[in-house]
Scaffold this active site. Structure first.
Site, mmCIF file in Angstrom:
data_model
loop_
_atom_site.group_PDB
_atom_site.id
_atom_site.type_symbol
_atom_site.label_atom_id
_atom_site.label_comp_id
_atom_site.label_asym_id
_atom_site.label_seq_id
_atom_site.Cartn_x
_atom_site.Cartn_y
_atom_site.Cartn_z
ATOM 1 N N ALA A 10 -7.630 2.788 1.971
ATOM 2 C CA ALA A 10 -8.992 2.267 1.838
ATOM 3 C C ALA A 10 -10.014 3.374 2.027
ATOM 4 C CB ALA A 10 -9.217 1.172 2.880
ATOM 5 N N ALA A 11 -9.683 4.578 1.539
ATOM 6 C CA ALA A 11 -10.574 5.713 1.787
ATOM 7 C C ALA A 11 -11.497 6.004 0.603
ATOM 8 C CB ALA A 11 -9.753 6.958 2.111
ATOM 9 N N ARG A 16 -18.338 2.923 -8.361
ATOM 10 C CA ARG A 16 -18.691 1.995 -9.435
ATOM 11 C C ARG A 16 -19.204 0.649 -8.930
ATOM 12 N NH1 ARG A 16 -13.250 2.429 -12.661
ATOM 13 N NH2 ARG A 16 -12.595 3.288 -10.661
ATOM 14 N N GLN A 74 -8.907 9.955 6.363
ATOM 15 C CA GLN A 74 -8.714 10.927 5.289
ATOM 16 C C GLN A 74 -10.098 11.526 5.010
ATOM 17 O OE1 GLN A 74 -8.035 9.420 1.346
ATOM 18 N NE2 GLN A 74 -6.779 11.176 0.744
ATOM 19 N N ARG A 333 -28.127 -29.615 11.143
ATOM 20 C CA ARG A 333 -28.081 -28.275 11.730
ATOM 21 C C ARG A 333 -27.079 -28.205 12.892
ATOM 22 N NH1 ARG A 333 -34.036 -27.172 12.911
ATOM 23 N NH2 ARG A 333 -33.180 -25.265 13.798
HETATM 24 C C1 UD1 Z 1 -3.387 4.347 -8.888
HETATM 25 C C2 UD1 Z 1 -2.037 4.967 -9.279
HETATM 26 C C3 UD1 Z 1 -1.605 4.422 -10.640
HETATM 27 C C4 UD1 Z 1 -1.588 2.902 -10.619
HETATM 28 C C5 UD1 Z 1 -2.927 2.361 -10.145
HETATM 29 C C6 UD1 Z 1 -2.860 0.874 -9.981
HETATM 30 C C7 UD1 Z 1 -2.122 7.173 -8.331
HETATM 31 C C8 UD1 Z 1 -2.270 8.619 -8.563
HETATM 32 N N1 UD1 Z 1 -2.200 6.381 -9.377
HETATM 33 O O1 UD1 Z 1 -4.343 4.839 -9.785
HETATM 34 O O2 UD1 Z 1 -0.310 4.895 -10.961
HETATM 35 O O3 UD1 Z 1 -1.291 2.426 -11.920
HETATM 36 O O4 UD1 Z 1 -3.268 2.927 -8.885
HETATM 37 O O5 UD1 Z 1 -4.107 0.389 -9.591
HETATM 38 O O6 UD1 Z 1 -1.874 6.757 -7.211
HETATM 39 N N2 UD1 Z 1 -7.409 6.157 -2.244
HETATM 40 C C9 UD1 Z 1 -7.553 6.750 -1.023
HETATM 41 N N3 UD1 Z 1 -7.661 8.104 -0.952
HETATM 42 C C10 UD1 Z 1 -7.637 8.867 -2.047
HETATM 43 C C11 UD1 Z 1 -7.484 8.270 -3.308
HETATM 44 C C12 UD1 Z 1 -7.364 6.899 -3.374
HETATM 45 O O7 UD1 Z 1 -7.589 6.069 -0.001
HETATM 46 O O8 UD1 Z 1 -7.729 10.115 -1.895
HETATM 47 C C13 UD1 Z 1 -7.295 4.688 -2.322
HETATM 48 C C14 UD1 Z 1 -8.476 4.093 -3.045
HETATM 49 O O9 UD1 Z 1 -9.487 3.709 -2.127
HETATM 50 C C15 UD1 Z 1 -7.861 2.890 -3.728
HETATM 51 C C16 UD1 Z 1 -6.408 3.262 -3.941
HETATM 52 O O10 UD1 Z 1 -6.165 4.356 -3.076
HETATM 53 O O11 UD1 Z 1 -7.888 1.744 -2.907
HETATM 54 C C17 UD1 Z 1 -6.112 3.632 -5.392
HETATM 55 O O12 UD1 Z 1 -6.845 4.766 -5.738
HETATM 56 P P1 UD1 Z 1 -7.422 4.959 -7.190
HETATM 57 O O13 UD1 Z 1 -8.094 6.271 -7.248
HETATM 58 O O14 UD1 Z 1 -8.195 3.794 -7.605
HETATM 59 O O15 UD1 Z 1 -6.080 5.083 -8.030
HETATM 60 P P2 UD1 Z 1 -5.941 4.726 -9.559
HETATM 61 O O16 UD1 Z 1 -6.599 5.769 -10.351
HETATM 62 O O17 UD1 Z 1 -6.357 3.341 -9.768
#
Ligand code: UD1
Ligand code: CA
Length: 452
Positions: A10-11, A16, A74, A333
């Site tokens: 959740a980092a 968007r 993180q 209330r």
């Molecule tokens: C990721 C997967 C992809 C998958 C998709 C499904 C990777 C590289 N790719 O892509 O294969 O199909 O999810 O939704 O993992 N987050 C962190 N720290 C970070 C990066 C991300 O906590 O440094 C958390 C984000 O808050 C998010 C989740 O990890 O909740 C997914 O990250 P996001 O960047 O959205 O990955 P996708 O590009 O969607």
């Protein structure tokens, strides 16, 4: 289940969403996404949970006060693999580690239980949940060999033209053997299109150890919807609402227009109750059997017995007894206890008051800070005057009192059993049993007054 831990990512910043609130603190059906995911992880059987926070981390932590979860920070968002690395000291070799996202709030605990069962019975070192989608853009593609065996995950941005056509994708849900995960995390590289440490790269690494890796196909793709913007937030909201309404309907509740009915999960509604359009039913509300609720009512933390009718009403933190009718246009209330077979009619407000069985409050009345007995008749326009500008006082009205129209009852005051209040009175002194209080000027007619 034994020996399961969950790591929840959740980092991410969630740019968007265009919001000052961290993404995972946005709500789906009245509960933040992160709380939903944590609840699901506990319901799956996780013995311990670690949340990896980054952007808005302090706010996220604060919102989870009282939850039995650990946090890891993180500092820089260098990818999903990097995020899990922050939790490496949380991972026990002998545990199965389920990785979830804080922005994927619709997953069901029963699905995750099946997934862990699959992972264990297959003897996999890592399993993922995959899904077939029409548009795989932005996801990781699952690449298999001719025999259908898992080869690797390739991110869309890194995929060749041919790989981009594969529409089996990674939903982002994993179950790892702790030991294999730790070993693979130490070997992750960031030599890819985004310069990130990709968690799904651990799949090919673990396969390289000669261990088993495979994907379980999702039955219901909607469970894996990730929320990145407000349109997806709305989609998540409506899917969740749809689930709640459907379950209630299958349990005997008539919902006339499910698309226009907003019921929180956890709300209980008895069989043969009818919910008319435009209702918002929230919090810990419990509604009995054979009631009619709505149209257009908002009920928050209400306890409502059987055979109650409520229309065009806002009501909160209160109780309503069986056979009582409320509305149209009533306002209940907090801390009100309304008994059985009562009528609370139009433009009536009740606050912090007890009302006994069989009492009628038909129109245009304010009852605040009052203890009201049984079988009382409130005339139209009765007001309990409970506030002198500094302090609030209580009004007591004993059984079988009759209050004429347009009366002010100035608290603290008691109307004793069976007494009457004449219309238009402003009552400032207690009224003894069975007597009549008249507290207004006697009418005078001045004959011929207009001739002067
Ligand atoms: C990721 C997967 C992809 C998958 C998709 C499904 C990777 C590289 N790719 O892509 O294969 O199909 O999810 O939704 O993992 N987050 C962190 N720290 C970070 C990066 C991300 O906590 O440094 C958390 C984000 O808050 C998010 C989740 O990890 O909740 C997914 O990250 P996001 O960047 O959205 O990955 P996708 O590009 O969607
Ligand atoms: Ca995402």
């Amino acid at each position: 289940m034994d020996n399961i831990s969950a790591v929840i990512l959740a980092a991410g910043e969630g740019t968007r969403m265009k919001s000052k609130t961290p993404k995972v603190l946005h709500k789906v059906v009245g509960k933040t996404m992160i709380k939903r995911v944590i609840d699901t992880a506990f319901n799956m059987g996780a013995g311990k949970i670690c949340v990896v926070v980054g952007h808005g981390g302090e706010e996220v932590k604060k919102s989870l006060e009282g939850f039995n979860v650990s946090f890891r920070e993180q500092k820089e968002q260098l990818g999903t693999g990097h995020a899990v690395m922050q939790a490496v000291d949380f991972i026990n070799d002998g545990d199965d580690i389920v990785v979830l996202y804080g922005d994927t709030p619709l997953i069901k605990a029963e699905t995750l239980k099946k997934f862990v069962d699959y992972h264990r019975s297959e003897g996999n070192s890592v399993s993922i949940v995959s899904a077939m989608v029409d548009n795989p853009e932005g996801y990781g593609h699952i690449i298999r060999d001719k025999n259908g065996s898992f080869v690797k995950n390739i991110e869309h941005k890194d995929a060749s033209a041919e790989e981009k056509l594969v529409n089996e994708i990674n939903t982002g849900i994993y179950c790892f053997k702790g030991k294999s995960l730790k070993k693979a995390l130490g070997m992750l590289k960031n030599d890819n299109a985004q310069g990130e440490y990709y968690l799904p790269d651990t799949l090919a690494i673990i396969l390289g150890f000669g261990e088993k890796v495979n994907a379980m196909a999702a039955q219901d793709v909607t469970e894996f919807l990730g929320v990145n913007n407000r349109v997806q937030l709305y989609e998540a909201e409506s899917i969740m609402r749809g689930r709640i309404n459907k379950e209630l309907m299958l349990n005997g509740v008539t919902i006339l227009s499910p698309d226009n009915t907003y019921i929180d999960d956890g709300v209980e509604i008895g069989a043969d109750t009818v919910i008319y359009p435009g209702c918002v039913i929230e919090g810990n509300t419990i509604i009995g059997e054979n009631c009619a609720v709505g149209p257009n009512s908002r009920l928050t933390n209400m306890k409502i017995s059987d055979n109650v009718q409520i229309q065009y009403t806002v009501a909160m933190d209160s109780e309503v007894g069986s056979g009582t009718k409320v509305g149209p246009f009533a306002y209940i209330r907090p801390n009100s206890k309304i008994g059985e077979n009562i009528k609370i009619g139009d433009f009536v407000e009740v606050k912090n008051s007890v009302i006994g069985n069989g009492t009628k409050v038909s129109h245009l009345t304010y009852i605040g800070d009052s203890d009201v007995g049984e079988r009382i008749n409130f005339g139209c326009g009765t007001i309990t005057v409970n506030y002198d500008g500094k302090k609030k006082f209580r009004t007591t009205i004993e059984d079988d009192v009759f209050i004429g129209c347009n009366a002010n009852l100035v608290a603290p005051v008691t109307l004793h059993k069976g007494s009457y209040v004449a219309a238009g009175s402003t009552v400032t002194k207690d009224v003894p049993e069975k007597s009549l209080a008249i507290a207004r000027n006697r009418q005078q007619n001045i004959e011929g007054w207009t001739k002067k």
